[in-house]
Enzyme design. Sequence first.
Site, PDB file in Angstrom:
ATOM      1  N   SER A  93      -3.895  10.077  12.531  1.00 60.63           N
ATOM      2  CA  SER A  93      -3.017  10.645  11.510  1.00 60.63           C
ATOM      3  C   SER A  93      -3.563  12.004  11.109  1.00 60.63           C
ATOM      4  O   SER A  93      -4.689  12.101  10.602  1.00 60.63           O
ATOM      5  CB  SER A  93      -2.973   9.746  10.276  1.00 60.63           C
ATOM      6  OG  SER A  93      -2.462  10.503   9.195  1.00 60.63           O
ATOM      7  N   HIS A 147       0.020  11.174  15.138  1.00 68.13           N
ATOM      8  CA  HIS A 147       0.759  10.544  14.038  1.00 68.13           C
ATOM      9  C   HIS A 147       0.928  11.552  12.896  1.00 68.13           C
ATOM     10  O   HIS A 147      -0.053  12.091  12.378  1.00 68.13           O
ATOM     11  CB  HIS A 147      -0.022   9.308  13.567  1.00 68.13           C
ATOM     12  CG  HIS A 147       0.690   8.492  12.529  1.00 68.13           C
ATOM     13  ND1 HIS A 147       1.639   7.537  12.845  1.00 68.13           N
ATOM     14  CD2 HIS A 147       0.576   8.471  11.183  1.00 68.13           C
ATOM     15  CE1 HIS A 147       2.074   6.962  11.734  1.00 68.13           C
ATOM     16  NE2 HIS A 147       1.450   7.519  10.706  1.00 68.13           N
ATOM     17  N   ASP A 162       2.379  12.144   9.165  1.00 71.43           N
ATOM     18  CA  ASP A 162       2.802  11.475   7.933  1.00 71.43           C
ATOM     19  C   ASP A 162       3.605  12.428   7.066  1.00 71.43           C
ATOM     20  O   ASP A 162       3.067  13.414   6.551  1.00 71.43           O
ATOM     21  CB  ASP A 162       1.571  10.978   7.167  1.00 71.43           C
ATOM     22  CG  ASP A 162       0.975   9.744   7.821  1.00 71.43           C
ATOM     23  OD1 ASP A 162       1.731   8.791   8.075  1.00 71.43           O
ATOM     24  OD2 ASP A 162      -0.242   9.740   8.100  1.00 71.43           O
ATOM     25  N   MET A 192       5.679  12.931   3.709  1.00 74.11           N
ATOM     26  CA  MET A 192       5.820  12.336   2.368  1.00 74.11           C
ATOM     27  C   MET A 192       6.551  13.304   1.452  1.00 74.11           C
ATOM     28  O   MET A 192       6.329  14.512   1.523  1.00 74.11           O
ATOM     29  CB  MET A 192       4.437  12.041   1.787  1.00 74.11           C
ATOM     30  CG  MET A 192       3.554  11.194   2.698  1.00 74.11           C
ATOM     31  SD  MET A 192       2.024  10.765   1.869  1.00 74.11           S
ATOM     32  CE  MET A 192       1.118  10.015   3.245  1.00 74.11           C
ATOM     33  N   HIS A 235       6.128   9.545  11.066  1.00 76.21           N
ATOM     34  CA  HIS A 235       6.258   8.468  10.089  1.00 76.21           C
ATOM     35  C   HIS A 235       6.871   9.059   8.823  1.00 76.21           C
ATOM     36  O   HIS A 235       6.191   9.764   8.071  1.00 76.21           O
ATOM     37  CB  HIS A 235       4.852   7.881   9.844  1.00 76.21           C
ATOM     38  CG  HIS A 235       4.794   6.856   8.761  1.00 76.21           C
ATOM     39  ND1 HIS A 235       3.599   6.366   8.269  1.00 76.21           N
ATOM     40  CD2 HIS A 235       5.764   6.215   8.067  1.00 76.21           C
ATOM     41  CE1 HIS A 235       3.841   5.469   7.327  1.00 76.21           C
ATOM     42  NE2 HIS A 235       5.138   5.368   7.178  1.00 76.21           N
ATOM     43  N   MET A 286       8.118   8.989   5.203  1.00 71.54           N
ATOM     44  CA  MET A 286       8.031   8.294   3.910  1.00 71.54           C
ATOM     45  C   MET A 286       8.853   9.120   2.937  1.00 71.54           C
ATOM     46  O   MET A 286       8.317   9.771   2.025  1.00 71.54           O
ATOM     47  CB  MET A 286       6.557   8.194   3.487  1.00 71.54           C
ATOM     48  CG  MET A 286       5.782   7.188   4.324  1.00 71.54           C
ATOM     49  SD  MET A 286       3.988   7.416   4.257  1.00 71.54           S
ATOM     50  CE  MET A 286       3.789   8.596   5.591  1.00 71.54           C
ATOM     51  N   MET A 322       2.433  -1.450   7.709  1.00 73.74           N
ATOM     52  CA  MET A 322       1.531  -0.741   6.796  1.00 73.74           C
ATOM     53  C   MET A 322       0.472  -1.714   6.293  1.00 73.74           C
ATOM     54  O   MET A 322       0.793  -2.719   5.649  1.00 73.74           O
ATOM     55  CB  MET A 322       2.308  -0.202   5.576  1.00 73.74           C
ATOM     56  CG  MET A 322       3.274   0.935   5.858  1.00 73.74           C
ATOM     57  SD  MET A 322       2.574   2.352   6.713  1.00 73.74           S
ATOM     58  CE  MET A 322       1.278   2.877   5.595  1.00 73.74           C
ATOM     59  N   GLY A 344       1.156   6.487   1.157  1.00 76.63           N
ATOM     60  CA  GLY A 344       1.004   7.610   0.234  1.00 76.63           C
ATOM     61  C   GLY A 344      -0.294   8.381   0.418  1.00 76.63           C
ATOM     62  O   GLY A 344      -0.316   9.583   0.223  1.00 76.63           O
ATOM     63  N   PHE A 345      -1.340   7.666   0.808  1.00 81.83           N
ATOM     64  CA  PHE A 345      -2.640   8.332   0.874  1.00 81.83           C
ATOM     65  C   PHE A 345      -3.481   7.791   2.028  1.00 81.83           C
ATOM     66  O   PHE A 345      -3.366   6.607   2.373  1.00 81.83           O
ATOM     67  CB  PHE A 345      -3.415   8.118  -0.436  1.00 81.83           C
ATOM     68  CG  PHE A 345      -2.664   8.633  -1.631  1.00 81.83           C
ATOM     69  CD1 PHE A 345      -2.698   9.987  -1.968  1.00 81.83           C
ATOM     70  CD2 PHE A 345      -1.883   7.782  -2.394  1.00 81.83           C
ATOM     71  CE1 PHE A 345      -1.975  10.472  -3.046  1.00 81.83           C
ATOM     72  CE2 PHE A 345      -1.147   8.256  -3.483  1.00 81.83           C
ATOM     73  CZ  PHE A 345      -1.196   9.598  -3.814  1.00 81.83           C
ATOM     74  N   GLY A 346      -4.314   8.657   2.582  1.00 80.34           N
ATOM     75  CA  GLY A 346      -5.304   8.216   3.553  1.00 80.34           C
ATOM     76  C   GLY A 346      -6.501   7.630   2.823  1.00 80.34           C
ATOM     77  O   GLY A 346      -6.594   7.704   1.587  1.00 80.34           O
ATOM     78  N   GLY A 347      -7.389   7.029   3.558  1.00 82.94           N
ATOM     79  CA  GLY A 347      -8.663   6.590   2.999  1.00 82.94           C
ATOM     80  C   GLY A 347      -8.627   5.344   2.142  1.00 82.94           C
ATOM     81  O   GLY A 347      -9.563   5.078   1.387  1.00 82.94           O
ATOM     82  N   ASP A 382      -0.983   0.746  10.475  1.00 83.26           N
ATOM     83  CA  ASP A 382      -1.300   2.020   9.824  1.00 83.26           C
ATOM     84  C   ASP A 382      -1.951   1.773   8.464  1.00 83.26           C
ATOM     85  O   ASP A 382      -1.324   1.194   7.571  1.00 83.26           O
ATOM     86  CB  ASP A 382       0.013   2.804   9.655  1.00 83.26           C
ATOM     87  CG  ASP A 382      -0.178   4.204   9.099  1.00 83.26           C
ATOM     88  OD1 ASP A 382      -1.318   4.610   8.835  1.00 83.26           O
ATOM     89  OD2 ASP A 382       0.848   4.889   8.932  1.00 83.26           O
ATOM     90  N   GLY A 383      -3.203   2.243   8.330  1.00 81.09           N
ATOM     91  CA  GLY A 383      -3.866   2.222   7.026  1.00 81.09           C
ATOM     92  C   GLY A 383      -5.158   1.433   7.029  1.00 81.09           C
ATOM     93  O   GLY A 383      -5.173   0.261   7.384  1.00 81.09           O
ATOM     94  N   GLY A 384      -6.245   2.104   6.682  1.00 81.98           N
ATOM     95  CA  GLY A 384      -7.529   1.417   6.566  1.00 81.98           C
ATOM     96  C   GLY A 384      -8.095   0.932   7.893  1.00 81.98           C
ATOM     97  O   GLY A 384      -8.909   0.009   7.914  1.00 81.98           O
ATOM     98  N   GLY A 386      -6.587   7.802  10.434  1.00 84.40           N
ATOM     99  CA  GLY A 386      -6.808   9.133   9.890  1.00 84.40           C
ATOM    100  C   GLY A 386      -8.291   9.355   9.650  1.00 84.40           C
ATOM    101  O   GLY A 386      -8.985  10.019  10.425  1.00 84.40           O
TER     102      GLY A 386
END
Length: 220
Positions: A10, A35, A37, A39, A68, A70, A139, A144-147, A177-179, A199
């Site tokens: 990402s 990827h 993102d 938003m 992606h 959002m 998801m 909304g946010f990385g990390g 996607d995510g974490g 990401g």
Amino acid sequence: MSNAVRIAPSILSADFARLGEEVRAIDAAGCDWIHVDVMDGHFVPNITIGPAVVKALRPHSDKPFDVHLMIAPVDQYIQDFADAGADIISFHPEAGPHPHRTVQLIKSFGKMAGIVLNPHTPAKMLDYLIDDIDLVLVMSVNPGFGGQSFISSQLRKIEAIRKMIEKTGRDIRLEVDGGITTDTAPLAISAGADTLVAGTATFKGGESHYAANIRALRGE
Ligand code: DX5
Ligand code: ZN
């Protein structure tokens, strides 16, 4: 479909002042997809990039751009992202009243269509969409946010969706996607994911680490 896990970094975690170079660097480091993102500060509480940036980045890599969205509403922006060079366009069914129409719209531009499921959204949402889509994106954080940290309850959903995909007999990608880290990637893969968005885990340590980071996520 090859058995190798696809890695889709990402670019949300890239250096935004050097996005073109960053895309070239992850391409050279062996990623599979890019990827992106998108938003809007309305559907999710953050604002990132739009079609103009996708278009500007397009010449920097031949790899598929996995966009992606959002954003809500979504339909009026599909053509802009298709024209900008997206290969896969995914959206959240909560972003508009007619997700099936949105799938048809994406496909009318010759692009792969993906449905994104938020952590609370049941796999059942796919029942009457799965025959028409090319990708499901689960998801494993709230968008909304990385990390953020991986939400483990999504593993059961990935397992359920893998079974649904097998029943169709079609080549539908199952992306998470995510974490995603070297700890959570094997869990997502065992549950049935074939594509991992990453990401933070791709971009950590700077450019000289990208190739090793990507290999580690693949479990190599
Ligand atoms: C979140 C985005 C993700 C995010 C992943 O809304 O869809 O793609 O950037 O970031 P990491 O891999 O850092 O969790
Ligand atoms: Zn994403």
